[in-house]
Design a protein around this motif. Structure first.
Motif, mmCIF file in Angstrom:
data_model
loop_
_atom_site.group_PDB
_atom_site.id
_atom_site.type_symbol
_atom_site.label_atom_id
_atom_site.label_comp_id
_atom_site.label_asym_id
_atom_site.label_seq_id
_atom_site.Cartn_x
_atom_site.Cartn_y
_atom_site.Cartn_z
ATOM 1 N N LEU A 51 0.824 -1.210 0.000
ATOM 2 C CA LEU A 51 0.000 0.000 0.000
ATOM 3 C C LEU A 51 0.855 1.255 0.000
ATOM 4 O O LEU A 51 0.569 2.220 -0.711
ATOM 5 C CB LEU A 51 -0.933 0.019 1.211
ATOM 6 C CG LEU A 51 -2.132 -0.909 1.153
ATOM 7 C CD1 LEU A 51 -2.910 -0.857 2.466
ATOM 8 C CD2 LEU A 51 -3.031 -0.536 -0.011
ATOM 9 N N ARG A 52 1.903 1.256 0.814
ATOM 10 C CA ARG A 52 2.795 2.435 0.856
ATOM 11 C C ARG A 52 3.436 2.690 -0.498
ATOM 12 O O ARG A 52 3.590 3.827 -0.914
ATOM 13 C CB ARG A 52 3.871 2.252 1.923
ATOM 14 C CG ARG A 52 3.373 2.543 3.328
ATOM 15 C CD ARG A 52 4.521 2.646 4.325
ATOM 16 N NE ARG A 52 5.232 1.391 4.488
ATOM 17 C CZ ARG A 52 4.896 0.426 5.348
ATOM 18 N NH1 ARG A 52 3.832 0.581 6.103
ATOM 19 N NH2 ARG A 52 5.600 -0.665 5.444
ATOM 20 N N ALA A 53 3.766 1.639 -1.215
ATOM 21 C CA ALA A 53 4.429 1.779 -2.511
ATOM 22 C C ALA A 53 3.477 2.258 -3.601
ATOM 23 O O ALA A 53 3.902 2.930 -4.546
ATOM 24 C CB ALA A 53 5.049 0.442 -2.918
ATOM 25 N N GLN A 54 2.185 1.940 -3.487
ATOM 26 C CA GLN A 54 1.225 2.242 -4.554
ATOM 27 C C GLN A 54 0.254 3.368 -4.228
ATOM 28 O O GLN A 54 -0.586 3.704 -5.052
ATOM 29 C CB GLN A 54 0.410 0.974 -4.868
ATOM 30 C CG GLN A 54 1.239 -0.156 -5.411
ATOM 31 C CD GLN A 54 1.861 0.187 -6.752
ATOM 32 O OE1 GLN A 54 1.221 0.769 -7.605
ATOM 33 N NE2 GLN A 54 3.122 -0.164 -6.923
ATOM 34 N N SER A 55 0.362 3.973 -3.045
ATOM 35 C CA SER A 55 -0.614 4.968 -2.615
ATOM 36 C C SER A 55 -0.024 6.370 -2.579
ATOM 37 O O SER A 55 1.146 6.555 -2.272
ATOM 38 C CB SER A 55 -1.142 4.631 -1.225
ATOM 39 O OG SER A 55 -1.751 3.372 -1.229
ATOM 40 N N VAL A 56 -0.881 7.352 -2.864
ATOM 41 C CA VAL A 56 -0.473 8.748 -2.708
ATOM 42 C C VAL A 56 -0.874 9.253 -1.330
ATOM 43 O O VAL A 56 -0.311 10.215 -0.832
ATOM 44 C CB VAL A 56 -1.059 9.668 -3.802
ATOM 45 C CG1 VAL A 56 -0.463 9.349 -5.146
ATOM 46 C CG2 VAL A 56 -2.566 9.597 -3.850
ATOM 47 N N HIS A 57 -1.856 8.586 -0.721
ATOM 48 C CA HIS A 57 -2.291 8.973 0.626
ATOM 49 C C HIS A 57 -2.931 7.766 1.308
ATOM 50 O O HIS A 57 -3.680 7.021 0.683
ATOM 51 C CB HIS A 57 -3.308 10.119 0.562
ATOM 52 C CG HIS A 57 -3.788 10.554 1.907
ATOM 53 N ND1 HIS A 57 -2.991 11.241 2.786
ATOM 54 C CD2 HIS A 57 -4.976 10.380 2.530
ATOM 55 C CE1 HIS A 57 -3.674 11.481 3.897
ATOM 56 N NE2 HIS A 57 -4.879 10.971 3.763
ATOM 57 N N ILE A 58 -2.617 7.596 2.580
ATOM 58 C CA ILE A 58 -3.249 6.547 3.371
ATOM 59 C C ILE A 58 -3.902 7.202 4.580
ATOM 60 O O ILE A 58 -3.226 7.839 5.391
ATOM 61 C CB ILE A 58 -2.241 5.467 3.811
ATOM 62 C CG1 ILE A 58 -1.659 4.772 2.581
ATOM 63 C CG2 ILE A 58 -2.909 4.462 4.746
ATOM 64 C CD1 ILE A 58 -0.596 3.747 2.882
ATOM 65 N N HIS A 59 -5.213 7.083 4.655
ATOM 66 C CA HIS A 59 -6.001 7.642 5.755
ATOM 67 C C HIS A 59 -6.217 6.503 6.755
ATOM 68 O O HIS A 59 -6.931 5.543 6.472
ATOM 69 C CB HIS A 59 -7.334 8.168 5.210
ATOM 70 C CG HIS A 59 -8.213 8.759 6.258
ATOM 71 N ND1 HIS A 59 -8.082 10.052 6.675
ATOM 72 C CD2 HIS A 59 -9.231 8.220 6.969
ATOM 73 C CE1 HIS A 59 -8.984 10.303 7.602
ATOM 74 N NE2 HIS A 59 -9.697 9.195 7.800
ATOM 75 N N ASP A 60 -5.600 6.599 7.930
ATOM 76 C CA ASP A 60 -5.596 5.518 8.914
ATOM 77 C C ASP A 60 -6.340 5.947 10.177
ATOM 78 O O ASP A 60 -5.953 6.908 10.835
ATOM 79 C CB ASP A 60 -4.152 5.159 9.250
ATOM 80 C CG ASP A 60 -4.020 3.957 10.165
ATOM 81 O OD1 ASP A 60 -5.025 3.523 10.756
ATOM 82 O OD2 ASP A 60 -2.898 3.449 10.286
ATOM 83 N N GLU A 61 -7.409 5.233 10.493
ATOM 84 C CA GLU A 61 -8.176 5.508 11.705
ATOM 85 C C GLU A 61 -8.147 4.317 12.664
ATOM 86 O O GLU A 61 -9.049 4.147 13.480
ATOM 87 C CB GLU A 61 -9.631 5.845 11.355
ATOM 88 C CG GLU A 61 -9.772 7.139 10.581
ATOM 89 C CD GLU A 61 -11.221 7.528 10.345
ATOM 90 O OE1 GLU A 61 -12.140 6.893 10.911
ATOM 91 O OE2 GLU A 61 -11.441 8.484 9.586
ATOM 92 N N THR A 62 -7.105 3.503 12.595
ATOM 93 C CA THR A 62 -7.027 2.321 13.463
ATOM 94 C C THR A 62 -6.907 2.703 14.938
ATOM 95 O O THR A 62 -7.199 1.881 15.801
ATOM 96 C CB THR A 62 -5.860 1.398 13.058
ATOM 97 O OG1 THR A 62 -4.650 2.146 13.041
ATOM 98 C CG2 THR A 62 -6.114 0.789 11.690
ATOM 99 N N HIS A 63 -6.528 3.937 15.207
ATOM 100 C CA HIS A 63 -6.453 4.389 16.601
ATOM 101 C C HIS A 63 -7.818 4.311 17.291
ATOM 102 O O HIS A 63 -7.897 4.216 18.514
ATOM 103 C CB HIS A 63 -5.906 5.820 16.665
ATOM 104 C CG HIS A 63 -6.819 6.829 16.049
ATOM 105 N ND1 HIS A 63 -6.824 7.051 14.674
ATOM 106 C CD2 HIS A 63 -7.762 7.626 16.577
ATOM 107 C CE1 HIS A 63 -7.745 7.986 14.413
ATOM 108 N NE2 HIS A 63 -8.329 8.331 15.531
ATOM 109 N N ARG A 64 -8.902 4.319 16.520
ATOM 110 C CA ARG A 64 -10.251 4.231 17.071
ATOM 111 C C ARG A 64 -10.522 2.872 17.720
ATOM 112 O O ARG A 64 -11.457 2.723 18.489
ATOM 113 C CB ARG A 64 -11.285 4.510 15.989
ATOM 114 C CG ARG A 64 -11.251 5.935 15.498
ATOM 115 C CD ARG A 64 -12.190 6.214 14.356
ATOM 116 N NE ARG A 64 -13.423 5.449 14.394
ATOM 117 C CZ ARG A 64 -14.143 5.149 13.322
ATOM 118 N NH1 ARG A 64 -13.745 5.532 12.126
ATOM 119 N NH2 ARG A 64 -15.248 4.445 13.436
#
Length: 68
Positions: A51-64
């Motif tokens: 995902l890091r290699a193919q993404s321009v942005h990663i929106h992560d809400e796993t802290h929830r």
């Protein structure tokens, strides 16, 4: 030099489902093509490197998921 506009993304909610297993999504990856992929915490971790290699942005809400 190219100017890039980054739009603020809406928070994830219970309607957003993991593209791999159908569980509630806590991660939204915006790909270079502009498409979005949604993942639960488990599958986001499993595919993190790709995902890091193919993404321009990663929106992560796993802290929830963390209990207070």
């Amino acid at each position: 030099m190219t100017d890039q506009v980054v739009l603020e993304q809406a928070p994830l909610n219970s309607v957003d489902r993991c593209d791999r297993c159908g569980a509630q999504a806590y991660v939204r990856a915006t790909l270079l093509s502009g498409l979005h992929l949604f993942f639960c915490s488990h599958h986001a971790k499993a595919y993190a490197e790709g995902l890091r290699a193919q993404s321009v942005h990663i929106h992560d809400e796993t802290h929830r998921l963390a209990s207070e």
